[in-house]
Design a protein around this motif. Sequence first.
Motif, PDB file in Angstrom:
ATOM      1  N   SER A   1      42.945 -21.409  -7.759  1.00  0.00           N
ATOM      2  CA  SER A   1      44.235 -20.895  -8.230  1.00  0.00           C
ATOM      3  C   SER A   1      44.872 -21.805  -9.271  1.00  0.00           C
ATOM      4  O   SER A   1      45.094 -22.990  -9.028  1.00  0.00           O
ATOM      5  CB  SER A   1      45.193 -20.733  -7.057  1.00  0.00           C
ATOM      6  N   ALA A   2      45.190 -21.227 -10.420  1.00  0.00           N
ATOM      7  CA  ALA A   2      45.937 -21.942 -11.458  1.00  0.00           C
ATOM      8  C   ALA A   2      47.425 -21.662 -11.334  1.00  0.00           C
ATOM      9  O   ALA A   2      48.257 -22.503 -11.683  1.00  0.00           O
ATOM     10  CB  ALA A   2      45.442 -21.532 -12.841  1.00  0.00           C
ATOM     11  N   CYS A   3      47.776 -20.476 -10.844  1.00  0.00           N
ATOM     12  CA  CYS A   3      49.175 -20.059 -10.747  1.00  0.00           C
ATOM     13  C   CYS A   3      49.357 -19.188  -9.509  1.00  0.00           C
ATOM     14  O   CYS A   3      48.486 -18.375  -9.187  1.00  0.00           O
ATOM     15  CB  CYS A   3      49.574 -19.287 -12.009  1.00  0.00           C
ATOM     16  N   ILE A   4      50.494 -19.384  -8.824  1.00  0.00           N
ATOM     17  CA  ILE A   4      50.870 -18.509  -7.710  1.00  0.00           C
ATOM     18  C   ILE A   4      52.256 -17.936  -8.012  1.00  0.00           C
ATOM     19  O   ILE A   4      53.217 -18.688  -8.230  1.00  0.00           O
ATOM     20  CB  ILE A   4      50.927 -19.270  -6.363  1.00  0.00           C
ATOM     21  N   ILE A   5      52.345 -16.619  -8.068  1.00  0.00           N
ATOM     22  CA  ILE A   5      53.631 -15.939  -8.161  1.00  0.00           C
ATOM     23  C   ILE A   5      54.018 -15.552  -6.736  1.00  0.00           C
ATOM     24  O   ILE A   5      53.305 -14.789  -6.083  1.00  0.00           O
ATOM     25  CB  ILE A   5      53.544 -14.701  -9.070  1.00  0.00           C
ATOM     26  N   HIS A   6      55.109 -16.129  -6.236  1.00  0.00           N
ATOM     27  CA  HIS A   6      55.422 -15.971  -4.817  1.00  0.00           C
ATOM     28  C   HIS A   6      56.878 -15.583  -4.604  1.00  0.00           C
ATOM     29  O   HIS A   6      57.756 -15.868  -5.430  1.00  0.00           O
ATOM     30  CB  HIS A   6      55.134 -17.282  -4.077  1.00  0.00           C
ATOM     31  N   GLY A   7      57.129 -14.914  -3.493  1.00  0.00           N
ATOM     32  CA  GLY A   7      58.499 -14.638  -3.105  1.00  0.00           C
ATOM     33  C   GLY A   7      59.236 -15.948  -2.861  1.00  0.00           C
ATOM     34  O   GLY A   7      58.653 -16.921  -2.348  1.00  0.00           O
ATOM     35  N   ALA A   8      60.518 -15.993  -3.196  1.00  0.00           N
ATOM     36  CA  ALA A   8      61.279 -17.235  -3.035  1.00  0.00           C
ATOM     37  C   ALA A   8      61.236 -17.742  -1.599  1.00  0.00           C
ATOM     38  O   ALA A   8      61.217 -18.954  -1.357  1.00  0.00           O
ATOM     39  CB  ALA A   8      62.723 -17.010  -3.485  1.00  0.00           C
ATOM     40  N   GLU A   9      61.210 -16.831  -0.625  1.00  0.00           N
ATOM     41  CA  GLU A   9      61.214 -17.267   0.768  1.00  0.00           C
ATOM     42  C   GLU A   9      59.959 -18.032   1.148  1.00  0.00           C
ATOM     43  O   GLU A   9      59.931 -18.752   2.152  1.00  0.00           O
ATOM     44  CB  GLU A   9      61.374 -16.062   1.692  1.00  0.00           C
ATOM     45  N   PHE A  10      58.889 -17.898   0.341  1.00  0.00           N
ATOM     46  CA  PHE A  10      57.654 -18.626   0.625  1.00  0.00           C
ATOM     47  C   PHE A  10      57.626 -20.004  -0.044  1.00  0.00           C
ATOM     48  O   PHE A  10      56.611 -20.700   0.023  1.00  0.00           O
ATOM     49  CB  PHE A  10      56.450 -17.813   0.153  1.00  0.00           C
ATOM     50  N   SER A  11      58.723 -20.421  -0.676  1.00  0.00           N
ATOM     51  CA  SER A  11      58.753 -21.709  -1.380  1.00  0.00           C
ATOM     52  C   SER A  11      58.403 -22.889  -0.470  1.00  0.00           C
ATOM     53  O   SER A  11      57.634 -23.776  -0.883  1.00  0.00           O
ATOM     54  CB  SER A  11      60.122 -21.932  -2.023  1.00  0.00           C
ATOM     55  N   PRO A  12      58.919 -22.966   0.768  1.00  0.00           N
ATOM     56  CA  PRO A  12      58.559 -24.119   1.613  1.00  0.00           C
ATOM     57  C   PRO A  12      57.062 -24.214   1.889  1.00  0.00           C
ATOM     58  O   PRO A  12      56.501 -25.316   1.853  1.00  0.00           O
ATOM     59  CB  PRO A  12      59.352 -23.857   2.904  1.00  0.00           C
ATOM     60  N   ILE A  13      56.413 -23.093   2.142  1.00  0.00           N
ATOM     61  CA  ILE A  13      54.987 -23.166   2.435  1.00  0.00           C
ATOM     62  C   ILE A  13      54.179 -23.463   1.172  1.00  0.00           C
ATOM     63  O   ILE A  13      53.144 -24.129   1.228  1.00  0.00           O
ATOM     64  CB  ILE A  13      54.492 -21.886   3.152  1.00  0.00           C
ATOM     65  N   ILE A  14      54.666 -23.028   0.017  1.00  0.00           N
ATOM     66  CA  ILE A  14      54.004 -23.394  -1.244  1.00  0.00           C
ATOM     67  C   ILE A  14      54.075 -24.907  -1.445  1.00  0.00           C
ATOM     68  O   ILE A  14      53.079 -25.554  -1.815  1.00  0.00           O
ATOM     69  CB  ILE A  14      54.636 -22.649  -2.434  1.00  0.00           C
ATOM     70  N   ARG A  15      55.228 -25.503  -1.191  1.00  0.00           N
ATOM     71  CA  ARG A  15      55.350 -26.955  -1.316  1.00  0.00           C
ATOM     72  C   ARG A  15      54.444 -27.667  -0.318  1.00  0.00           C
ATOM     73  O   ARG A  15      53.884 -28.734  -0.616  1.00  0.00           O
ATOM     74  CB  ARG A  15      56.815 -27.382  -1.115  1.00  0.00           C
ATOM     75  N   GLU A  16      54.283 -27.070   0.865  1.00  0.00           N
ATOM     76  CA  GLU A  16      53.450 -27.689   1.895  1.00  0.00           C
ATOM     77  C   GLU A  16      51.974 -27.699   1.514  1.00  0.00           C
ATOM     78  O   GLU A  16      51.262 -28.675   1.779  1.00  0.00           O
ATOM     79  CB  GLU A  16      53.641 -26.951   3.224  1.00  0.00           C
ATOM     80  N   VAL A  17      51.496 -26.625   0.884  1.00  0.00           N
ATOM     81  CA  VAL A  17      50.047 -26.502   0.664  1.00  0.00           C
ATOM     82  C   VAL A  17      49.593 -26.938  -0.720  1.00  0.00           C
ATOM     83  O   VAL A  17      48.399 -27.187  -0.917  1.00  0.00           O
ATOM     84  CB  VAL A  17      49.569 -25.050   0.909  1.00  0.00           C
ATOM     85  N   ARG A  18      50.503 -27.070  -1.698  1.00  0.00           N
ATOM     86  CA  ARG A  18      50.048 -27.208  -3.076  1.00  0.00           C
ATOM     87  C   ARG A  18      49.273 -28.500  -3.320  1.00  0.00           C
ATOM     88  O   ARG A  18      48.383 -28.521  -4.179  1.00  0.00           O
ATOM     89  CB  ARG A  18      51.194 -27.055  -4.062  1.00  0.00           C
TER      90      ARG A  18
END
Length: 528
Positions: free
Chosen positions: A103-120
Amino acid sequence: MASQFHLADLFETVAATVPENIAVICGDQRLSYAELNDRAERLASGLAAHGIGRGDTVGLYVYNGPAFLEGFIAACKIGAVPYNVNYRYRADELRYLFSNADSACIIHGAEFSPIIREVRDGVPTLRLAVAVPDGSGEDIAGSLDYDALLETPRGGPWERSENDILLSYTGGTTGMPKGVMWPHKAFLFACAGGAGHFNPSGPLTEPADIADRAAKGYPLKLFPLAPLMHMAAMWAAWSALLNGLTIVLDSGRVFDAERVFDVAEREGANLIQFVGDAMATPLRDALRANPGRWDLSKVVNFGSGGAVFSQHLKDDFRALVPSASITDGMGSSETGISGMAEKSADGVMRLPANENQQIVVDDRLGDVGETGFIARSGHTPVGYYNDPEKTAETFKSIAGRLWAVSGDAGRLDPDGMITMFGRGSTCINTGGEKVFPEEVEEALRGHPAIFDAVVAGRPDERWGERVIGIVSLREGHQAPDLAEVRAFLGSRLAGYKVPKSLLIVDSIRRSPAGKQDYRWAREVAAGA
C-alpha cells in the motif's frame, strides 16, 4: 471520447455524455455525473501532487458513500491500483492486508484514524493516508484531510492503459485474503457486463461505443445492498455507472431490512441487489411483517449474487412483490460473473457450460459426467498479487488457453449445463461421501424455526468427518430437537448429508456482505 477499455476513460465519456444525470444518492448526498467526475478528478490531482502515481496501490477503507466511488475512480485516473479494505478487520489483519498490497496510500474514514496510526509503522510502503470526514470528530493527526485534498488544482493528463490493474481482495473466510489482479479490460467484460447490462445495444464492441451506451441507457436506479468494499457490489456499481444509471447507497452501518425498504420507496429504486439468503431472509421477513407498508411498485428486480439464494425465498419474493422479476447470479472474485443460475435437482444451482466456462479436473478439461472445479477463460484476472504459489494453483494453462479455476465444485451434465455443488475448500468428507455445506444450509434454512445456518465438518474416528449443523433461531421459536430436524431434512437430502449434530447459537457469523465465516464455523464445530 474513450479510446481504450480503461474504466477512467470510459467513465469520463459517460460523464461528458450525461452530465446532469444523478450518479449516486446516499442519504442527503446527491452527485450528478459531472459532479462525481469533477470530485474524482480533483482527488486524483491531490493524490498525484503528493506523489501517488502509476502502479501505486490505493486502499479504500471507508463505509458506503460517494468517497468510495470517488477514491476508486481517482486511483484509476492516475493509473494507480485501487483495492477494497474490509472495515471489520482489526489491527493485525490490516497490517497483513496493507503489507500484502504494498500500500502506497490509504483513503480511510476519519473514525479509523487511530488504527491507521497504530498499524502504519508496520507498512513500510505506506506514504500517504487521507481521512474522509464522517462526523465522528476523531483526531485525524497523521492523515491529510480529504476535503482539503479536493482543493488541489487540476493536474494531468496521466498515462493509462487498459492493461492497468485493479485489485479485488477476497474475504478471507477460508484463508488469508488474496488480491485478485484484474486488468481493466477484463474487469469491464467479466464483471461489469461490458457496459451492456442496462442497454438495448448490449456490450461494447469498441471503446467509443460508451457514449451511445450512456445516452441510451435505461433510466433506472440500482440499489446494491452489499457494502461497496464487497466487490460484487462494485461489479453492480460499475455496470450502472457505465450506462448512466443512478446508484442508491444505504448509508447505515448495519443491515436493516426495514430501512432498506424505506430508502427504496423514498428514492424510487428499481433494482435491488443483495448477497444470498443472509440478506434475502430478513428482507422477506420485513415484507411479511409489514403488509402494505411500502409502495414498491417501481421495483422491477430483486437480484442476488455471490451466495446461495434459496428457492423458497425466491418463491416468497415473487408472491410478495409481483411487479419484480427474480434473478440469481453466480460468480467469484477469480472468474467474474459466471451467469444466471437455474434450479438444480441435486446441487445448489446450474449454470451454462460454453467455450469460456468449463469443468477442470486436475489439469485438463472435464468430460460429461465428471466432477471438478468450475473454470473460466477469456476475460480473466492475471493472478494473485504477491502470491505466485497461489497464482499457479488457480490460473492454469490448459489446451493452450489460460483458465481461472474457481473454488466452486461442479459437474458437467449431458445437456450442456454445469451443476454447481459448493466451495471445494469447505467440502466435508464423511464416510467417503462428499457433502457441500451450501446445499445443507439451504435445506436447514427452510425449517420454520431456523433463521440462519452454517454447516461444518468435525473430525470423527469412524466417518472421517461428521456433518455439524450450526443454526440460529427465529424470534419466538423454541429450539427444535435433532430428531425433528433430521426428519425435516430427510425428505430433502440424502441421508449422509443430514447433520449428525445440531448446535444452537445466538447468531451466525458472517462477513459484512453476508458470506458465511467457515473458519469460525469449524472452530465452533470442533469445540462443541
